[in-house]
Motif scaffolding. Sequence first.
Motif, mmCIF file in Angstrom:
data_model
loop_
_atom_site.group_PDB
_atom_site.id
_atom_site.type_symbol
_atom_site.label_atom_id
_atom_site.label_comp_id
_atom_site.label_asym_id
_atom_site.label_seq_id
_atom_site.Cartn_x
_atom_site.Cartn_y
_atom_site.Cartn_z
ATOM 1 N N LEU A 140 -23.066 11.216 -26.133
ATOM 2 C CA LEU A 140 -23.122 11.694 -24.757
ATOM 3 C C LEU A 140 -23.051 13.212 -24.648
ATOM 4 C CD1 LEU A 140 -21.116 8.852 -23.000
ATOM 5 C CD2 LEU A 140 -23.546 9.400 -22.744
ATOM 6 N N THR A 235 -12.432 9.244 -14.512
ATOM 7 C CA THR A 235 -13.304 8.289 -15.186
ATOM 8 C C THR A 235 -12.509 7.017 -15.461
ATOM 9 O OG1 THR A 235 -12.860 8.890 -17.509
ATOM 10 C CG2 THR A 235 -14.495 10.210 -16.305
ATOM 11 N N TRP A 240 -16.162 9.872 -21.799
ATOM 12 C CA TRP A 240 -16.941 11.028 -21.385
ATOM 13 C C TRP A 240 -16.486 12.388 -21.910
ATOM 14 C CZ3 TRP A 240 -21.388 9.743 -19.229
ATOM 15 C CH2 TRP A 240 -21.494 8.431 -18.723
ATOM 16 N N PHE A 243 -19.546 14.596 -22.884
ATOM 17 C CA PHE A 243 -20.368 14.970 -21.735
ATOM 18 C C PHE A 243 -19.673 16.037 -20.898
ATOM 19 C CE2 PHE A 243 -21.890 14.650 -17.415
ATOM 20 C CZ PHE A 243 -23.268 14.563 -17.566
ATOM 21 N N GLY A 310 -23.733 4.473 -19.633
ATOM 22 C CA GLY A 310 -23.080 5.133 -20.757
ATOM 23 C C GLY A 310 -23.863 4.995 -22.043
#
Length: 338
Positions: A140, A235, A240, A243, A310
């Motif tokens: 990610l 989240t 993440w 990201f 995702g």
Amino acid sequence: MKLHRTIVGLGIVAGLSGTALANLNVLTTTPDLASIVKEVGKDRVSVSAIVVGARDPHRIEAKPSYMSRAAQAHLWVSIGLDLEIAYERPIIDGSRNPRIRPGTKGYVNAANWVKVLEIPASVSRAEGDVHPGGNPHVWLDPFNGRIIAQRLAERMGELDPPQAATYRANAVAFVRRIDDAMFGKALVGKHGGDALWAWENGGRLIQELTSRGELASLSGWEGAMRPFRGAPVITYHKSWPYFVARFGLKVIDYLEPKPGLDPTPGHVAHVIEEVKASGVKLILQEPIYSTRNADFVASRTSAKVVVVPGNVGHTSGAKDYISLFDSIIKRITEALSR
């Protein structure tokens, strides 16, 4: 089981016979890796993934059908960092395929090629599903996808020397597509992707572009996300970190009280207070998790639940590695622009 052993045995005999195969057979654990392999190999590879659709890559069972597919593989590509701990080794062992065992050229943990985040100082089961080697959601960050593509081209060339130059050329073209999507074609055409990523990774991108009077030319994912750097978000799972590190969002808490544990009423109440205090607009989660708790938090705050893919294949729009980021960034920027 007897039939399975026969299939596996035939696969290994065919693979070791020296007969030239039309394609390099690659089996990946995640669809993101399969997408990158396909870009590097094009019509010279046959590639498939263990995880398909909106499924949690942590929670897959080792099935005989996966072992049969692994028996035919010349290359096994996984993320590593214990993402596939429940099924990788049983599938490889069950395949009886010596070409893809750990330590061979036919075995790859892609996380070994990138900078890993969130490596814990110590590990305790009391902390939930913690990965001892670090957070495994490395795909990610598009910079990691770039590295993985380049390294896969090298490995695939080692396994299939007559096509090595083709794999390298395909990887160069795919990396250029990532660079164009990240910064915009104009800047990549002028400075090259390597220079732009060096500025980005060194925290100098805006300074370098401003000094050249080129900041207005910044577009792509970086340009779209730039206005929202520092925005606080919640989240669901610790999916993440790569990201948000790349694009500058700030995760202030998670709906899971600890990784892999369901939200509790007390923790949800705490998250609601954090959302109110920090002015959170965005609750980010993947479609593999129920939105029940996120919807509850949103109903008592001004935050909006944004379900984003995702992995490749989590939603219809995330059909490959680049459209995965297109989908994520479109949904996030729309929510934060409210």
